[in-house]
Design a protein around this motif. Sequence first.
Motif, PDB file in Angstrom:
ATOM      1  N   TRP A 150       2.439  -8.231  -9.127  1.00  0.00           N
ATOM      2  CA  TRP A 150       3.146  -7.837  -7.894  1.00  0.00           C
ATOM      3  C   TRP A 150       4.399  -8.771  -7.661  1.00  0.00           C
ATOM      4  CZ3 TRP A 150       2.650  -2.861  -6.709  1.00  0.00           C
ATOM      5  CH2 TRP A 150       3.200  -2.461  -5.641  1.00  0.00           C
ATOM      6  N   SER A 151       5.483  -8.404  -7.080  1.00  0.00           N
ATOM      7  CA  SER A 151       6.555  -9.196  -6.636  1.00  0.00           C
ATOM      8  C   SER A 151       6.957  -8.794  -5.386  1.00  0.00           C
ATOM      9  CB  SER A 151       7.868  -9.040  -7.818  1.00  0.00           C
ATOM     10  OG  SER A 151       8.353  -7.647  -7.413  1.00  0.00           O
ATOM     11  N   ASN A 152       7.976  -9.485  -4.758  1.00  0.00           N
ATOM     12  CA  ASN A 152       8.582  -9.255  -3.611  1.00  0.00           C
ATOM     13  C   ASN A 152       9.756  -8.290  -3.408  1.00  0.00           C
ATOM     14  OD1 ASN A 152       7.036 -11.219  -2.155  1.00  0.00           O
ATOM     15  ND2 ASN A 152       8.252 -12.918  -3.306  1.00  0.00           N
ATOM     16  N   SER A 153      10.072  -7.736  -4.717  1.00  0.00           N
ATOM     17  CA  SER A 153      11.271  -6.755  -4.825  1.00  0.00           C
ATOM     18  C   SER A 153      10.538  -5.182  -4.823  1.00  0.00           C
ATOM     19  CB  SER A 153      11.895  -6.926  -6.104  1.00  0.00           C
ATOM     20  OG  SER A 153      12.781  -5.882  -6.288  1.00  0.00           O
ATOM     21  N   VAL A 154      10.968  -4.509  -4.010  1.00  0.00           N
ATOM     22  CA  VAL A 154      10.336  -3.238  -4.085  1.00  0.00           C
ATOM     23  C   VAL A 154      10.696  -2.476  -5.152  1.00  0.00           C
ATOM     24  CG1 VAL A 154      10.262  -1.045  -2.512  1.00  0.00           C
ATOM     25  CG2 VAL A 154      10.360  -3.038  -1.359  1.00  0.00           C
ATOM     26  N   TRP A 155      11.898  -2.402  -5.583  1.00  0.00           N
ATOM     27  CA  TRP A 155      12.382  -1.753  -6.799  1.00  0.00           C
ATOM     28  C   TRP A 155      11.737  -2.428  -8.077  1.00  0.00           C
ATOM     29  CZ3 TRP A 155      14.416   2.287  -8.313  1.00  0.00           C
ATOM     30  CH2 TRP A 155      15.171   2.448  -9.510  1.00  0.00           C
ATOM     31  N   LYS A 156      11.363  -3.581  -8.155  1.00  0.00           N
ATOM     32  CA  LYS A 156      10.730  -4.104  -9.464  1.00  0.00           C
ATOM     33  C   LYS A 156       9.478  -3.776  -9.506  1.00  0.00           C
ATOM     34  CE  LYS A 156       9.585  -8.196 -11.906  1.00  0.00           C
ATOM     35  NZ  LYS A 156       9.928  -7.598 -13.075  1.00  0.00           N
ATOM     36  N   ASN A 157       8.831  -3.567  -8.256  1.00  0.00           N
ATOM     37  CA  ASN A 157       7.315  -3.052  -8.041  1.00  0.00           C
ATOM     38  C   ASN A 157       7.412  -1.771  -8.484  1.00  0.00           C
ATOM     39  OD1 ASN A 157       6.468  -5.502  -7.035  1.00  0.00           O
ATOM     40  ND2 ASN A 157       6.923  -4.951  -4.942  1.00  0.00           N
ATOM     41  N   PRO A 167       4.369   7.694  -3.597  1.00  0.00           N
ATOM     42  CA  PRO A 167       4.461   8.240  -4.897  1.00  0.00           C
ATOM     43  C   PRO A 167       3.226   8.874  -5.282  1.00  0.00           C
ATOM     44  CG  PRO A 167       5.390   5.898  -5.166  1.00  0.00           C
ATOM     45  CD  PRO A 167       4.714   6.104  -3.601  1.00  0.00           C
ATOM     46  N   ILE A 168       2.053   8.415  -5.097  1.00  0.00           N
ATOM     47  CA  ILE A 168       0.669   9.328  -5.502  1.00  0.00           C
ATOM     48  C   ILE A 168       0.916  10.424  -4.617  1.00  0.00           C
ATOM     49  CG2 ILE A 168      -1.760   9.402  -5.374  1.00  0.00           C
ATOM     50  CD1 ILE A 168      -1.606   6.357  -6.022  1.00  0.00           C
ATOM     51  N   ALA A 223      -3.296  17.639   4.580  1.00  0.00           N
ATOM     52  CA  ALA A 223      -3.498  17.128   5.532  1.00  0.00           C
ATOM     53  C   ALA A 223      -4.872  16.512   5.622  1.00  0.00           C
ATOM     54  CB  ALA A 223      -3.316  17.944   7.081  1.00  0.00           C
ATOM     55  N   THR A 224      -5.766  17.264   5.125  1.00  0.00           N
ATOM     56  CA  THR A 224      -7.304  16.716   4.979  1.00  0.00           C
ATOM     57  C   THR A 224      -7.566  15.589   3.867  1.00  0.00           C
ATOM     58  OG1 THR A 224      -7.786  18.644   3.584  1.00  0.00           O
ATOM     59  CG2 THR A 224      -8.349  18.863   5.848  1.00  0.00           C
ATOM     60  N   THR A 225      -6.645  15.624   2.694  1.00  0.00           N
ATOM     61  CA  THR A 225      -6.700  14.682   1.662  1.00  0.00           C
ATOM     62  C   THR A 225      -5.924  13.430   2.071  1.00  0.00           C
ATOM     63  OG1 THR A 225      -5.025  15.768   0.552  1.00  0.00           O
ATOM     64  CG2 THR A 225      -7.277  16.486   0.083  1.00  0.00           C
ATOM     65  N   LEU A 226      -4.911  13.285   2.969  1.00  0.00           N
ATOM     66  CA  LEU A 226      -4.064  12.347   3.066  1.00  0.00           C
ATOM     67  C   LEU A 226      -4.802  11.114   3.544  1.00  0.00           C
ATOM     68  CD1 LEU A 226      -1.352  11.293   3.062  1.00  0.00           C
ATOM     69  CD2 LEU A 226      -0.737  11.895   5.153  1.00  0.00           C
ATOM     70  N   PRO A 227      -5.861  11.004   4.099  1.00  0.00           N
ATOM     71  CA  PRO A 227      -6.410   9.836   4.580  1.00  0.00           C
ATOM     72  C   PRO A 227      -7.253   9.219   3.324  1.00  0.00           C
ATOM     73  CG  PRO A 227      -6.701  11.367   6.496  1.00  0.00           C
ATOM     74  CD  PRO A 227      -5.947  12.134   5.377  1.00  0.00           C
ATOM     75  N   GLY A 228      -7.662  10.342   2.473  1.00  0.00           N
ATOM     76  CA  GLY A 228      -8.268  10.043   1.589  1.00  0.00           C
ATOM     77  C   GLY A 228      -7.700   9.102   0.370  1.00  0.00           C
ATOM     78  N   VAL A 229      -6.278   9.956   0.390  1.00  0.00           N
ATOM     79  CA  VAL A 229      -5.558   9.010  -0.632  1.00  0.00           C
ATOM     80  C   VAL A 229      -5.266   7.651  -0.126  1.00  0.00           C
ATOM     81  CG1 VAL A 229      -3.187   9.086  -1.494  1.00  0.00           C
ATOM     82  CG2 VAL A 229      -4.162  11.259  -1.108  1.00  0.00           C
ATOM     83  N   PHE A 230      -5.179   7.475   1.192  1.00  0.00           N
ATOM     84  CA  PHE A 230      -4.909   5.927   1.616  1.00  0.00           C
ATOM     85  C   PHE A 230      -6.124   5.264   1.484  1.00  0.00           C
ATOM     86  CE2 PHE A 230      -5.299   2.818   5.094  1.00  0.00           C
ATOM     87  CZ  PHE A 230      -3.804   2.298   5.035  1.00  0.00           C
ATOM     88  N   ILE A 231      -7.420   5.781   1.382  1.00  0.00           N
ATOM     89  CA  ILE A 231      -8.585   4.969   1.264  1.00  0.00           C
ATOM     90  C   ILE A 231      -8.691   4.882  -0.362  1.00  0.00           C
ATOM     91  CG2 ILE A 231     -11.048   4.995   1.292  1.00  0.00           C
ATOM     92  CD1 ILE A 231     -10.726   6.452   4.160  1.00  0.00           C
ATOM     93  N   GLY A 232      -8.150   5.941  -1.031  1.00  0.00           N
ATOM     94  CA  GLY A 232      -8.314   5.800  -2.432  1.00  0.00           C
ATOM     95  C   GLY A 232      -7.667   4.693  -3.259  1.00  0.00           C
ATOM     96  N   SER A 233      -6.282   4.447  -2.394  1.00  0.00           N
ATOM     97  CA  SER A 233      -5.486   3.346  -2.949  1.00  0.00           C
ATOM     98  C   SER A 233      -6.183   2.012  -2.637  1.00  0.00           C
ATOM     99  CB  SER A 233      -4.314   3.296  -2.014  1.00  0.00           C
ATOM    100  OG  SER A 233      -4.459   3.108  -0.761  1.00  0.00           O
ATOM    101  N   THR A 270       0.886  -1.221   0.223  1.00  0.00           N
ATOM    102  CA  THR A 270      -0.044   0.053  -0.050  1.00  0.00           C
ATOM    103  C   THR A 270       0.935   1.212   0.136  1.00  0.00           C
ATOM    104  OG1 THR A 270      -1.695  -1.094   1.077  1.00  0.00           O
ATOM    105  CG2 THR A 270      -1.841   1.153   1.035  1.00  0.00           C
ATOM    106  N   LEU A 271       1.990   1.176   0.833  1.00  0.00           N
ATOM    107  CA  LEU A 271       2.768   2.505   0.895  1.00  0.00           C
ATOM    108  C   LEU A 271       3.604   2.623  -0.349  1.00  0.00           C
ATOM    109  CD1 LEU A 271       4.217   2.081   4.436  1.00  0.00           C
ATOM    110  CD2 LEU A 271       2.388   3.448   3.722  1.00  0.00           C
ATOM    111  N   THR A 272       3.853   1.418  -1.185  1.00  0.00           N
ATOM    112  CA  THR A 272       4.803   1.691  -2.256  1.00  0.00           C
ATOM    113  C   THR A 272       3.883   2.231  -3.583  1.00  0.00           C
ATOM    114  OG1 THR A 272       5.749  -0.670  -1.977  1.00  0.00           O
ATOM    115  CG2 THR A 272       5.746   0.245  -4.339  1.00  0.00           C
TER     116      THR A 272
END
Length: 312
Positions: A167-174, A104-105, A242-252, A98-100
Amino acid sequence: MLSYILRRIWQMVPTLLGVILLIFFLFKFFGGDPVEIMAGLKSSPERIASLRAQLGLDRPVWEQLWVFVQQIFTFNWGKSWTTNESIATIFATRLPATLTIMIPILVLEVVLAIIAGLAVAYVRGSLTDRAIMILTTVALSVSFLVYIIVGQYLFGFVLGWFPVQGWSNSVWKNLITYAPLPVFLAVLVSLAPQTRLYRSFFLDEISQDYVRTARAKGVSENTIMFKHVLRNAMIPILTNVATTLPGVFIGSFLIEVFFSIPGLGREILVAVNRSDYPVIQAATVYLAALTMVINLITDVLYKFVDPRVTLK
């Protein structure tokens, strides 16, 4: 500064307790009976009673509430009711994906929107300004699902630039293979409303007296825009982030479902469909706590952006 932070953290305690009580009683009395859902319509009363005792739902309400509070502060939510997987393991293994996608978004969305909003404000009233406002209005009227479907078809199937799922186990490849398309589409969707909003922030600052004074003193337009207007507009921009950050998390969450990304969002949606309350409750409580922490960090950043801000 330290005293302000400690005071704010202390003020967050009753708010968090209120959130905990609200979440517990909402799930307890308005969320339906998870035991009947898990056991099935044709299960016997004995099977339902056994399952209820196994999950601890036959205990008094105050005892269930105490267990719920202990789970929050010890980060030990037990196991999922449907998959029997440790909830701590679910968070630890799904959150990186999710953080990956989310980081970036968020970064691209804020940076590009600031650049675009400042550029449009710079040419305010021109044909370019009007054309961009028309384009952003049109973009706002298109659903996110349309962006996803068209983006997957065009960039995945027709052009073959990016894989549509995987998806893969490599962060860089993802980051270089699987994340670019969903990140690009999410940023594309959010860029239109953010550009319009940030443009209004910059135009509000341009109309202030200090801008007219700077122009009267012969300060160049570039210096006014990048040194004065941009800095003063960062206060509402930080508030918006600050107000849109939780929305970005939910939008993911939606992105993870359509691109088959094994993130926390997809896991939560599956838990909702299965009435897996421990997973849903853990995500809800921590998202509420994250929102309060983000608000605190934003208030502290105000002081660094504008030293005139007084923290009370």
